[in-house]
Design a protein around this motif. Structure first.
Motif, PDB file in Angstrom:
ATOM      1  N   ILE A  92       2.045   5.314   6.358  1.00 48.95           N
ATOM      2  CA  ILE A  92       0.815   5.546   5.600  1.00 48.95           C
ATOM      3  C   ILE A  92       0.196   6.893   6.010  1.00 48.95           C
ATOM      4  O   ILE A  92      -0.298   7.639   5.167  1.00 48.95           O
TER       5      ILE A  92
ATOM      6  N   ASP B 278       2.110   9.391   4.263  1.00 42.85           N
ATOM      7  CA  ASP B 278       1.830   9.309   2.834  1.00 42.85           C
ATOM      8  C   ASP B 278       0.457   9.879   2.489  1.00 42.85           C
ATOM      9  O   ASP B 278       0.269  10.445   1.414  1.00 42.85           O
ATOM     10  N   GLU B 279      -0.509   9.750   3.397  1.00 45.15           N
ATOM     11  CA  GLU B 279      -1.811  10.380   3.169  1.00 45.15           C
ATOM     12  C   GLU B 279      -1.649  11.893   3.094  1.00 45.15           C
ATOM     13  O   GLU B 279      -2.225  12.548   2.220  1.00 45.15           O
TER      14      GLU B 279
ATOM     15  N   ASP C 184       0.835  -1.200   0.000  1.00 50.92           N
ATOM     16  CA  ASP C 184       0.000   0.000   0.000  1.00 50.92           C
ATOM     17  C   ASP C 184       0.872   1.254   0.000  1.00 50.92           C
ATOM     18  O   ASP C 184       0.585   2.221  -0.710  1.00 50.92           O
ATOM     19  N   ASP C 185       1.925   1.240   0.809  1.00 50.78           N
ATOM     20  CA  ASP C 185       2.823   2.382   0.900  1.00 50.78           C
ATOM     21  C   ASP C 185       3.448   2.681  -0.465  1.00 50.78           C
ATOM     22  O   ASP C 185       3.498   3.824  -0.899  1.00 50.78           O
TER      23      ASP C 185
ATOM     24  N   VAL D 269       0.728   4.146  -2.814  1.00 51.60           N
ATOM     25  CA  VAL D 269       0.376   5.517  -2.466  1.00 51.60           C
ATOM     26  C   VAL D 269       1.468   6.476  -2.926  1.00 51.60           C
ATOM     27  O   VAL D 269       1.190   7.538  -3.498  1.00 51.60           O
TER      28      VAL D 269
ATOM     29  N   LYS E  89       1.353   7.054  -6.645  1.00 50.78           N
ATOM     30  CA  LYS E  89       0.265   7.970  -7.011  1.00 50.78           C
ATOM     31  C   LYS E  89       0.634   9.417  -6.677  1.00 50.78           C
ATOM     32  O   LYS E  89       0.307  10.336  -7.435  1.00 50.78           O
TER      33      LYS E  89
ATOM     34  N   VAL F 230       0.054  12.723  -0.263  1.00 51.95           N
ATOM     35  CA  VAL F 230      -0.855  12.687  -1.408  1.00 51.95           C
ATOM     36  C   VAL F 230      -1.747  13.921  -1.423  1.00 51.95           C
ATOM     37  O   VAL F 230      -1.983  14.521  -2.476  1.00 51.95           O
TER      38      VAL F 230
END
Length: 185
Positions: free
Chosen positions: A130, A133-134, A38-39, A42, A45, A137
């Motif tokens: 994460i 990373d949120e 997931d990391d 993300v 993206k 993003v």
């Protein structure tokens, strides 16, 4: 056992697969592996969003140069210094966005090795990553939305905010690196 029957022996195949997975340092059923994946997704993206932002700024710079920096003529052999400075600001912004895109793509994730598992809780570290990373993003999307389909003049009007955004993204990447190196914040 008949020839080729070992290819159908479920217990033996499971044992072989498990040994290989552990030998490779991987077990795809672990939460940590899903978080690691997931990391990486993300961050790819986030880098993609910055790539779009960089392309928008580059296009705006090209159009700006075409409009405000015409080829030299007898009447005006030298370009307007203010227009050159503005074009250079757009160029530097695009380069700064590109550098951050590359930095995001090169960010490591925690390795799945025994030392990492011994000294740090990998799942907790990945959950913290994460969270960063949120934020990353969100910052990248804000950057993209501020420059998407904008003219060079419109981007120049908000250049201070955009440069501040680059600084904020750099700060988030530094916080992320701090987490990776096991230093608490």
């Amino acid at each position: 056992m008949a020839v080729g029957m070992s290819f159908y022996d479920t217990d033996k195949l499971r044992q072989i697969a498990t040994n290989l997975f552990y030998g490779w340092g991987y077990n795809f059923y672990r939460t940590e592996n899903q978080l690691r994946s997931d990391d990486q997704l993300v961050r790819s993206k986030a880098a993609w969003l910055l790539g779009i932002a960089m392309a928008s700024v580059t296009a705006a710079e090209t159009e700006y140069r075409r409009e405000f920096l015409p080829p030299p003529s007898r009447v005006k052999p030298f370009p307007d210094a203010a227009a050159v400075a503005s074009a250079q600001k757009l160029e530097l912004l695009a380069k700064g966005i590109g550098a951050l895109e590359a930095a995001i793509q090169q960010q490591p994730v925690p390795e799945n090795d025994r030392m990492t598992q011994r000294f740090r809780q990998e799942a907790a570290t990945l959950r913290t990553l994460i969270e960063h990373d949120e934020k990353l993003v969100g910052q990248c999307e804000l950057m993209r939305s501020m420059v998407d389909q904008q003219t060079g003049m419109a981007i120049l009007e908000k250049i201070a905010d955009l440069e501040g955004g680059l600084g904020a993204i750099r700060g988030t990447l530094q916080q992320r690196e701090t987490v990776l190196h096991g230093v608490t914040q």
